[in-house]
Design an enzyme around this catalytic site. Structure first.
Site, PDB file in Angstrom:
ATOM      1  N   THR A  76       1.186  -0.995   0.500  1.00 51.31           N
ATOM      2  CA  THR A  76      -0.297   0.055   0.202  1.00 51.31           C
ATOM      3  C   THR A  76       1.266   1.412  -0.103  1.00 51.31           C
ATOM      4  O   THR A  76       0.111   2.215  -0.410  1.00 51.31           O
ATOM      5  CB  THR A  76      -1.034   0.106   1.015  1.00 51.31           C
ATOM      6  OG1 THR A  76      -1.384  -0.687   1.563  1.00 51.31           O
ATOM      7  CG2 THR A  76      -1.745   0.817   1.339  1.00 51.31           C
ATOM      8  N   LYS A 108      -2.978 -15.076   3.781  1.00 51.42           N
ATOM      9  CA  LYS A 108      -1.906 -13.490   3.402  1.00 51.42           C
ATOM     10  C   LYS A 108      -2.784 -12.944   2.806  1.00 51.42           C
ATOM     11  O   LYS A 108      -2.545 -11.216   3.729  1.00 51.42           O
ATOM     12  CB  LYS A 108      -1.030 -13.811   2.812  1.00 51.42           C
ATOM     13  CG  LYS A 108      -0.566 -13.137   3.091  1.00 51.42           C
ATOM     14  CD  LYS A 108       1.223 -13.364   2.445  1.00 51.42           C
ATOM     15  CE  LYS A 108       2.100 -11.673   1.768  1.00 51.42           C
ATOM     16  NZ  LYS A 108       1.730 -11.031   0.702  1.00 51.42           N
ATOM     17  N   ALA A 276       9.864 -14.492  -0.037  1.00 52.95           N
ATOM     18  CA  ALA A 276      11.025 -13.260   0.675  1.00 52.95           C
ATOM     19  C   ALA A 276      11.291 -14.239   1.426  1.00 52.95           C
ATOM     20  O   ALA A 276      12.589 -14.054   2.088  1.00 52.95           O
ATOM     21  CB  ALA A 276      10.185 -12.635   0.608  1.00 52.95           C
ATOM     22  N   TRP A 412      -3.531   5.122   2.366  1.00 51.24           N
ATOM     23  CA  TRP A 412      -4.937   4.441   2.616  1.00 51.24           C
ATOM     24  C   TRP A 412      -6.259   5.227   2.247  1.00 51.24           C
ATOM     25  O   TRP A 412      -6.922   4.951   1.554  1.00 51.24           O
ATOM     26  CB  TRP A 412      -4.715   3.312   3.391  1.00 51.24           C
ATOM     27  CG  TRP A 412      -5.723   2.065   3.736  1.00 51.24           C
ATOM     28  CD1 TRP A 412      -5.658   1.185   3.353  1.00 51.24           C
ATOM     29  CD2 TRP A 412      -7.520   2.628   4.123  1.00 51.24           C
ATOM     30  NE1 TRP A 412      -6.437   0.179   3.294  1.00 51.24           N
ATOM     31  CE2 TRP A 412      -7.675   1.150   3.833  1.00 51.24           C
ATOM     32  CE3 TRP A 412      -8.340   2.926   4.996  1.00 51.24           C
ATOM     33  CZ2 TRP A 412      -8.857   1.092   3.994  1.00 51.24           C
ATOM     34  CZ3 TRP A 412      -9.401   3.070   5.278  1.00 51.24           C
ATOM     35  CH2 TRP A 412     -10.035   2.134   3.943  1.00 51.24           C
TER      36      TRP A 412
END
Length: 559
Positions: A76, A108, A276, A412
């Site tokens: 975001t 997730k 990751a 946001w």
């Protein structure tokens, strides 16, 4: 109080522009865009080649504290910062990874940002998108099939069936497939052996696609994959099975970056999605390097907290691709600070300044770590409506004492207007030329010493511990010419240690190395620590239970 719309409702209401207009903004002619519908397109290899001589823009990394159930908002913030830079008159492109289907239907969620800082089309990006992951899955499993087929037809290469290193993959969380027996059912089905599945984003083919510079480099790296060993322990490569050509054919279109847009109609490259913790967790080198040729600023992110994502971005991606980041943004929230300070999730709405201060130790560690690479850092406080002025001030004061600045960001809720201050600060840092980037360790350092360097300097542990068999394996790879490769640490994302419950900034722990894998094609050695999984499972109540098509045929519950 106005009803807060869900991310998917906001995305659905987006006023998207035709993808040709988005391409034109950054100088990509229509004939070099290969459209997938009206709102997404691939960028042609010819165009990418044609801009290689252009001057590079500035590269900004967005990273974060260790993730908590409270939420941080790294993607975001990446999207918001890209919009914010465009808002203040800079030509900026966002570069993020594609979403894996497994986590989308698991726990997730998606990977397209949130609120008014999103990349669209959100539903497509979180589902099949342009088919890149399917191509990677297919290329990977073609190689799997060729291995078993070669053994079936006489095993001319002398593969030891007990030492096949290449597992199968699928893009879904399915714990039942972690360990399997394949080729049961008699002579016609081949020779039974132990095998297993990983999730597609953990595939070495994914890592290769994201590190390759062009199709020729891709094919060479695919050929370099070690698929198995003979009885004398000599390696068998994908090229020995003549697999590299066909795999490259399957990946030809997947190699081309995907162009989409933010809610504010700014360009975004969404390409590649390596895990990751088992891989290097970054957007593809092709997407990032192409974006740098087309923009003043490229904002990219690396997966999970800075101890995993930023370290791999710097030590693997930047080292291999010759990238020099100008600044790093570390995303944190008041809520996550409180959680690191010992507050339970259900109590996060109550003001607790002491817990914020205590939890800031985790943030402080990440600031110090990023600075070790010579990259100046700024902290983005991703705002939640429950944050109080006193809590925000406590974070700002802590970061100031660390020699950095924390800036409150409201992207946001407000889009680019809520992140202007951060955009201006990033420009100030980047244009000051303060970055003196260098990786943490030199190429020639022995492999286990590289592991220990990360454990001591990034995780602040005492040492890495490994059985003699693991050390011997690393030494054997050094003797075989792989000693110059970087190491890719696979551990829990929730802590600096290998214990996911140990929050904050622990010291004095040891890091047990459970297994090592050589990704010769990708060009790194994976160091698996603790209990990290290469095939996740689904939770008791997976997200898929809430995903459905409504009366209008629209997708609900995806995020």
């Amino acid at each position: 109080m106005a009803e807060v719309k869900s991310d998917i409702e906001i995305a659905r209401a987006a006023k998207k522009k035709p993808i040709q207009e988005i391409g034109a903004k950054i100088g990509i002619p229509t004939e070099h865009l290969l459209p997938y519908g009206h709102d997404k397109a691939k960028v042609s290899a010819e165009f990418i080649k044609s801009v290689k001589g252009n001057k590079d823009g500035k590269l900004i990394l967005v990273t974060a504290i260790n993730p908590t159930p409270a939420g941080e908002g790294k993607t975001t913030t990446t999207v918001g910062l890209g919009d914010g830079l465009n808002r203040i008159g800079k030509k900026a492109i966002v570069c993020i990874r594609e979403a894996s289907l497994g986590p989308n239907f698991g726990v997730k969620g998606g990977a397209a940002g949130g609120g008014l800082a999103q990349v669209v089309p959100m539903e497509d990006m979180n589902l099949h998108f342009t088919g890149d992951f399917h191509a990677i899955t297919t290329a990977h499993n073609l190689l799997s099939a060729l291995i078993d087929n070669h053994i079936y037809w006489g095993n001319e290469l002398g593969i030891d069936t007990r030492r096949v290193a290449w597992r199968r993959v699928m893009d879904m969380n399915d714990r039942a497939l972690r360990e399997i027996i394949c080729s049961l059912g008699g002579v016609a089905n081949g020779y039974p052996r132990e095998a297993g599945f990983d999730i597609t984003v953990a595939s070495e083919v994914m890592a290769i696609l994201c590190l390759a510079t062009d199709l020729k480099d891709l094919e060479k790296r695919l050929g370099d994959i070690i698929v198995a060993y003979r009885r004398d322990k000599s390696p068998v490569y994908a090229r020995d099975l003549k697999a590299d050509g066909a795999m490259a054919v399957l990946l030809k279109d997947a190699m081309q970056p995907n162009l989409v847009q933010t809610l504010e109609n700014n360009p975004a490259f969404v390409h590649g999605g390596p895990f990751a913790n088992i891989a290097h967790g970054c957007n593809s080198v092709v997407a990032t390097t192409t974006a740098l040729k087309l923009a003043d600023y490229v904002v990219t992110e690396a997966g999970f907290g800075a101890d995993l994502g930023a370290e791999k971005f710097f030590d693997i991606k930047c080292r291999k691709a010759g990238l020099k980041p100008s600044a790093a943004v570390i995303v944190a929230t008041v809520r996550a600070m409180k959680m690191n300070g010992g507050v339970k999730k259900e109590d996060l709405g109550k003001e607790n300044i002491e817990a914020v201060k205590k939890g800031c130790l985790n943030l402080g560690r990440h600031i110090e770590n990023v600075k070790q690479f010579g990259v100046p850092a700024v902290v983005a406080i991703n705002h939640f409506t429950t944050d109080t002025e006193a809590e925000i001030q406590a974070m700002k004061d802590f970061v100031k004492a660390q020699g950095a600045e924390a800036i409150l960001c409201k992207h946001w809720a407000q889009g680019s207007a809520g992140i202007e201050d951060l955009a201006k600060k990033v420009v100030e840092i980047a244009e000051s030329g303060a970055s003196q980037f260098s990786p943490l360790y030199p190429d020639e350092m022995p492999l286990f010493e590289k592991v220990n360097t990360i454990v001591k300097r990034i995780y602040r542990g005492d040492e890495a511990i490994a059985d003699k068999s693991i050390r011997d394996q690393l030494h054997a790879w050094e003797q075989a010419g792989y000693g110059n490769l970087p190491v890719c640490m696979a551990k829990t994302q929730y802590s600096f240690s290998t214990d996911p419950n140990l929050r904050g900034a622990p010291t004095g722990h040891t890091v047990p190395v459970r297994e090592v894998r050589l990704s010769a094609g990708a060009g790194f050695v994976v160091i698996i620590c603790g209990e990290v999984m290469t095939m996740p499972g689904l939770p008791k109540a997976p997200s898929s239970e809430k995903i459905f098509l409504n009366e209008q045929g629209q997708i609900e519950g995806l995020f």
